[in-house]
Design a protein around this motif. Sequence first.
Motif, PDB file in Angstrom:
ATOM      1  N   GLU A 101       0.874  -1.279  -0.002  1.00 33.19           N
ATOM      2  CA  GLU A 101       0.147   0.090   0.087  1.00 33.19           C
ATOM      3  C   GLU A 101       0.892   1.214   0.013  1.00 33.19           C
ATOM      4  N   ASN A 102       2.045   1.326   0.645  1.00 30.58           N
ATOM      5  CA  ASN A 102       2.816   2.133   0.815  1.00 30.58           C
ATOM      6  C   ASN A 102       3.275   2.502  -0.495  1.00 30.58           C
ATOM      7  N   ARG A 105       0.763   4.252  -3.093  1.00 27.38           N
ATOM      8  CA  ARG A 105       0.572   5.579  -2.377  1.00 27.38           C
ATOM      9  C   ARG A 105       1.799   6.352  -3.331  1.00 27.38           C
ATOM     10  N   LYS A 106       3.026   5.833  -3.194  1.00 28.86           N
ATOM     11  CA  LYS A 106       4.236   6.611  -3.902  1.00 28.86           C
ATOM     12  C   LYS A 106       3.952   6.737  -5.428  1.00 28.86           C
ATOM     13  N   GLN A 108       1.183   6.852  -7.105  1.00 31.90           N
ATOM     14  CA  GLN A 108       0.220   7.747  -7.447  1.00 31.90           C
ATOM     15  C   GLN A 108       0.730   9.098  -7.690  1.00 31.90           C
TER      16      GLN A 108
END
Length: 152
Positions: A101-102, A105-106, A108
């Motif tokens: 998930e991290n 996010r990066k 996006q």
Amino acid sequence: FQITSHEWSAPFLQPVDVVGLQLDDYHKIITKPMDFSTIQNKMEGKDGTKYKSVREIYSDVRLIFTNAMTYNDEHHDVHIMAKLLLEKFEEKWLQLLPKVENEERKQQVEPNDVPTTDTSPEDAIAKLAKDTDDEVGPLMDCYSFYCCVGID
């Protein structure tokens, strides 16, 4: 310990031999067959398809086991093996999910943001694999994920 090296992994390594096993109804019950060799081919871009995300790989690994449990009665050896391997796989996935998930996010990028790196999604996934290796074992290398899911 790797998922494809587990003593119960053999039924899941190659496509189901529908003809050899005389499983005439297999394709009526299982509409999207999946196996680890197909996953490997998709990772390598063979057959004109390639994974775009770690979640697609995750989904196909799950599909291998859910197909086996769907087709085989709950008392059948293949169903039991698939259930155990799926449980182990899910345990490892839950350990890795925060890092996935991290990384997502990066990846996006907002419309007005200018990327500061030339990192491809594949490179980012490979970096994620390297970064998580010390914590959860060899679980997420984009090109060997299918065989490197740690099973205790």
